[in-house]
Design a protein around this motif. Structure first.
Motif, PDB file in Angstrom:
ATOM      1  N   PRO A   1       0.805  -1.326  -0.157  1.00  0.00           N
ATOM      2  CA  PRO A   1      -0.168   0.073   0.070  1.00  0.00           C
ATOM      3  C   PRO A   1       0.796   1.331  -0.122  1.00  0.00           C
ATOM      4  O   PRO A   1       2.050   1.207   0.266  1.00  0.00           O
ATOM      5  CB  PRO A   1      -0.629  -0.197   1.293  1.00  0.00           C
ATOM      6  CG  PRO A   1       0.334  -0.834   2.247  1.00  0.00           C
ATOM      7  CD  PRO A   1       1.031  -1.586   1.306  1.00  0.00           C
TER       8      PRO A   1
ATOM      9  N   ARG B   1      -3.637   7.787  -2.417  1.00  0.00           N
ATOM     10  CA  ARG B   1      -3.450   6.318  -1.822  1.00  0.00           C
ATOM     11  C   ARG B   1      -3.216   5.568  -3.193  1.00  0.00           C
ATOM     12  O   ARG B   1      -3.777   5.632  -4.360  1.00  0.00           O
ATOM     13  CB  ARG B   1      -4.553   5.891  -1.341  1.00  0.00           C
ATOM     14  CG  ARG B   1      -4.788   6.789   0.300  1.00  0.00           C
ATOM     15  CD  ARG B   1      -5.766   6.143   1.012  1.00  0.00           C
ATOM     16  NE  ARG B   1      -6.070   6.978   1.990  1.00  0.00           N
ATOM     17  CZ  ARG B   1      -6.884   6.644   3.244  1.00  0.00           C
ATOM     18  NH1 ARG B   1      -7.861   6.034   2.793  1.00  0.00           N
ATOM     19  NH2 ARG B   1      -7.002   7.254   4.188  1.00  0.00           N
ATOM     20  N   CYS B   2      -2.529   4.314  -2.845  1.00  0.00           N
ATOM     21  CA  CYS B   2      -1.954   3.572  -4.034  1.00  0.00           C
ATOM     22  C   CYS B   2      -2.009   2.135  -3.399  1.00  0.00           C
ATOM     23  O   CYS B   2      -1.637   1.854  -2.300  1.00  0.00           O
ATOM     24  CB  CYS B   2      -0.784   4.203  -4.544  1.00  0.00           C
ATOM     25  SG  CYS B   2      -0.189   2.999  -5.995  1.00  0.00           S
ATOM     26  N   LEU B   3      -2.315   1.173  -4.285  1.00  0.00           N
ATOM     27  CA  LEU B   3      -1.866  -0.273  -4.047  1.00  0.00           C
ATOM     28  C   LEU B   3      -1.228  -0.859  -5.191  1.00  0.00           C
ATOM     29  O   LEU B   3      -1.717  -0.584  -6.343  1.00  0.00           O
ATOM     30  CB  LEU B   3      -3.259  -0.923  -3.293  1.00  0.00           C
ATOM     31  CG  LEU B   3      -4.422  -1.230  -4.270  1.00  0.00           C
ATOM     32  CD1 LEU B   3      -4.331  -2.192  -4.995  1.00  0.00           C
ATOM     33  CD2 LEU B   3      -5.384  -1.087  -3.414  1.00  0.00           C
TER      34      LEU B   3
ATOM     35  N   SER C   1      -3.743   4.050  -8.530  1.00  0.00           N
ATOM     36  CA  SER C   1      -3.850   5.298  -7.322  1.00  0.00           C
ATOM     37  C   SER C   1      -5.199   6.013  -7.545  1.00  0.00           C
ATOM     38  O   SER C   1      -5.877   5.975  -8.582  1.00  0.00           O
ATOM     39  CB  SER C   1      -2.719   6.191  -7.894  1.00  0.00           C
ATOM     40  OG  SER C   1      -1.646   5.345  -7.898  1.00  0.00           O
TER      41      SER C   1
ATOM     42  N   MET D   1     -10.762   5.756  -1.876  1.00  0.00           N
ATOM     43  CA  MET D   1      -9.959   4.627  -1.709  1.00  0.00           C
ATOM     44  C   MET D   1      -9.849   4.382  -0.169  1.00  0.00           C
ATOM     45  O   MET D   1      -9.034   4.474   0.426  1.00  0.00           O
ATOM     46  CB  MET D   1      -8.456   4.379  -2.052  1.00  0.00           C
ATOM     47  CG  MET D   1      -8.008   3.052  -2.239  1.00  0.00           C
ATOM     48  SD  MET D   1      -6.394   2.726  -2.847  1.00  0.00           S
ATOM     49  CE  MET D   1      -6.534   3.150  -4.518  1.00  0.00           C
TER      50      MET D   1
ATOM     51  N   GLU E   1     -10.906   1.475   3.102  1.00  0.00           N
ATOM     52  CA  GLU E   1     -10.725   0.150   3.319  1.00  0.00           C
ATOM     53  C   GLU E   1     -11.504  -0.551   2.524  1.00  0.00           C
ATOM     54  O   GLU E   1     -10.958  -1.599   1.955  1.00  0.00           O
ATOM     55  CB  GLU E   1     -10.760  -0.087   4.894  1.00  0.00           C
ATOM     56  CG  GLU E   1      -9.750   0.474   5.711  1.00  0.00           C
ATOM     57  CD  GLU E   1      -8.202  -0.056   5.386  1.00  0.00           C
ATOM     58  OE1 GLU E   1      -8.303  -1.024   4.957  1.00  0.00           O
ATOM     59  OE2 GLU E   1      -7.370   0.961   5.400  1.00  0.00           O
TER      60      GLU E   1
ATOM     61  N   ARG F   1     -13.032   0.034  -0.470  1.00  0.00           N
ATOM     62  CA  ARG F   1     -12.676  -0.002  -1.672  1.00  0.00           C
ATOM     63  C   ARG F   1     -11.586  -0.415  -2.004  1.00  0.00           C
ATOM     64  O   ARG F   1     -11.016  -1.243  -3.170  1.00  0.00           O
ATOM     65  CB  ARG F   1     -12.757   1.417  -2.207  1.00  0.00           C
ATOM     66  CG  ARG F   1     -12.802   1.327  -4.106  1.00  0.00           C
ATOM     67  CD  ARG F   1     -13.469   2.636  -4.555  1.00  0.00           C
ATOM     68  NE  ARG F   1     -13.372   2.296  -6.117  1.00  0.00           N
ATOM     69  CZ  ARG F   1     -12.663   3.094  -6.662  1.00  0.00           C
ATOM     70  NH1 ARG F   1     -11.718   3.922  -6.553  1.00  0.00           N
ATOM     71  NH2 ARG F   1     -12.902   2.617  -8.207  1.00  0.00           N
ATOM     72  N   ARG F   2     -10.357  -0.376  -1.107  1.00  0.00           N
ATOM     73  CA  ARG F   2      -9.327  -1.017  -1.442  1.00  0.00           C
ATOM     74  C   ARG F   2      -9.290  -2.635  -1.209  1.00  0.00           C
ATOM     75  O   ARG F   2      -8.695  -3.115  -2.209  1.00  0.00           O
ATOM     76  CB  ARG F   2      -8.304  -0.504  -0.112  1.00  0.00           C
ATOM     77  CG  ARG F   2      -6.890  -1.055  -0.414  1.00  0.00           C
ATOM     78  CD  ARG F   2      -5.614  -0.715   0.832  1.00  0.00           C
ATOM     79  NE  ARG F   2      -6.132  -1.409   1.669  1.00  0.00           N
ATOM     80  CZ  ARG F   2      -5.125  -1.104   2.924  1.00  0.00           C
ATOM     81  NH1 ARG F   2      -4.207  -0.262   2.883  1.00  0.00           N
ATOM     82  NH2 ARG F   2      -5.404  -1.839   4.094  1.00  0.00           N
TER      83      ARG F   2
ATOM     84  N   LEU G   1      -8.124  -4.579  -4.603  1.00  0.00           N
ATOM     85  CA  LEU G   1      -6.884  -5.471  -4.701  1.00  0.00           C
ATOM     86  C   LEU G   1      -7.250  -6.802  -5.526  1.00  0.00           C
ATOM     87  O   LEU G   1      -6.060  -7.010  -6.230  1.00  0.00           O
ATOM     88  CB  LEU G   1      -6.669  -6.097  -3.187  1.00  0.00           C
ATOM     89  CG  LEU G   1      -5.574  -6.864  -2.827  1.00  0.00           C
ATOM     90  CD1 LEU G   1      -4.142  -5.880  -3.243  1.00  0.00           C
ATOM     91  CD2 LEU G   1      -5.523  -6.955  -1.333  1.00  0.00           C
TER      92      LEU G   1
END
Length: 261
Positions: free
Chosen positions: A194, A204-206, A224, A230, A232, A234-235, A239
């Motif tokens: 992350p 934010r990015c993953l 991003s 983004m 928790e 939606r992350r 993912l």
């Protein structure tokens, strides 16, 4: 086209060396006399250029004493081919992911301790991350950089820290070696990385790994978005899509780990 003789930044000796290397795109081997005739250069000067290139591994001599490309030149060419292959084979999967999510998707590699963006598709939202091919980012503060560092030997990680330091970009940036080591350990365990507003406030990015023909993580694919889009939940939803896109690129690159998956 030859550079102007008045160019104050022109290095004549380097130019001669590059002219020599360029000859090997036209013929696989050359003698000193052939190169001198081809380039119109003095044999004595050209001999020193050839000796320097051979000492650096860019040229070698075959069984007949003719000059041929050396291992360093082969490695450089292979690296360029791999990067171009990554650029263009990653484009369809990241285009699909960007269209599906509306967010910016990018692919990067680790070069000299920094993340270099090699492909990017911007999202469709009015407020989005803007990137470009060739952009450099600090590895310790980006999802792609931390992901790739996580799979490096400890000595290489320490060398990156020594060279670039751990400067703070936001209050969330990792700024101590101990905290970075802990973060990299966790990334290795979970298989993704992350960026929680560590390089830019509100962004934010993953990222997930792209593996090459050896099965080694050689690049990273990231998505991003503004922090407001983004959270928790939606992350967690993004993912698996990011991992699937990275796996698709890995498969296209011939990764054995992708085939097993």
């Amino acid at each position: 086209m030859a550079p102007s003789a008045k160019d104050p930044y022109h290095l004549a000796s380097l130019h001669r060396g590059l002219e020599v290397i360029g000859c090997f795109s036209r013929r696989p081997s050359w003698s000193l006399a052939e190169l001198a005739a081809e380039l119109g250069q003095n044999k004595a000067t050209l001999f020193r250029v050839l000796h320097t290139l051979e000492a650096a591994g860019f040229l070698a001599k075959d069984g007949n004493g003719r000059h041929v490309p050396g291992l360093a030149l082969h490695a450089l060419g292979n690296a360029a081919v791999r990067q171009e292959q990554l650029r263009w084979q990653s484009l369809p999967p990241i285009q699909a992911l960007a269209e599906e999510t509306g967010e910016t998707v990018h692919v990067g590699i680790l070069h000299e301790g920094e993340v270099v963006t090699v492909q990017v598709v911007e999202g469709t939202h009015a407020v989005r991350m803007h990137s470009r091919v060739g952009k450099r980012s600090p590895a310790h503060a980006s999802a792609l950089g931390k992901l790739l560092m996580a799979y490096l030997p400890d000595a290489e990680v320490e060398a990156i820290i020594a060279r670039h330091g751990l400067p703070a970009f936001t209050p969330a940036t990792i700024t101590t070696a101990e905290a970075l080591r802990e973060a990299l350990h966790q990334i290795r365990q979970q298989g993704w990385a992350p960026d929680a507003e560590e390089i830019e406030p509100g962004l934010r990015c993953l990222a997930a790994p792209i593996t090459d023909q050896s099965g080694r993580p050689s690049a990273a694919l990231g998505i991003s978005a503004p922090a407001s889009r983004m959270d928790e939940a939606r992350r967690a939803a993004l993912l698996p899509r990011v991992k699937a896109a990275a796996l698709q690129v890995s498969r296209m690159l011939g990764s054995p780990s992708a085939a097993a998956a």
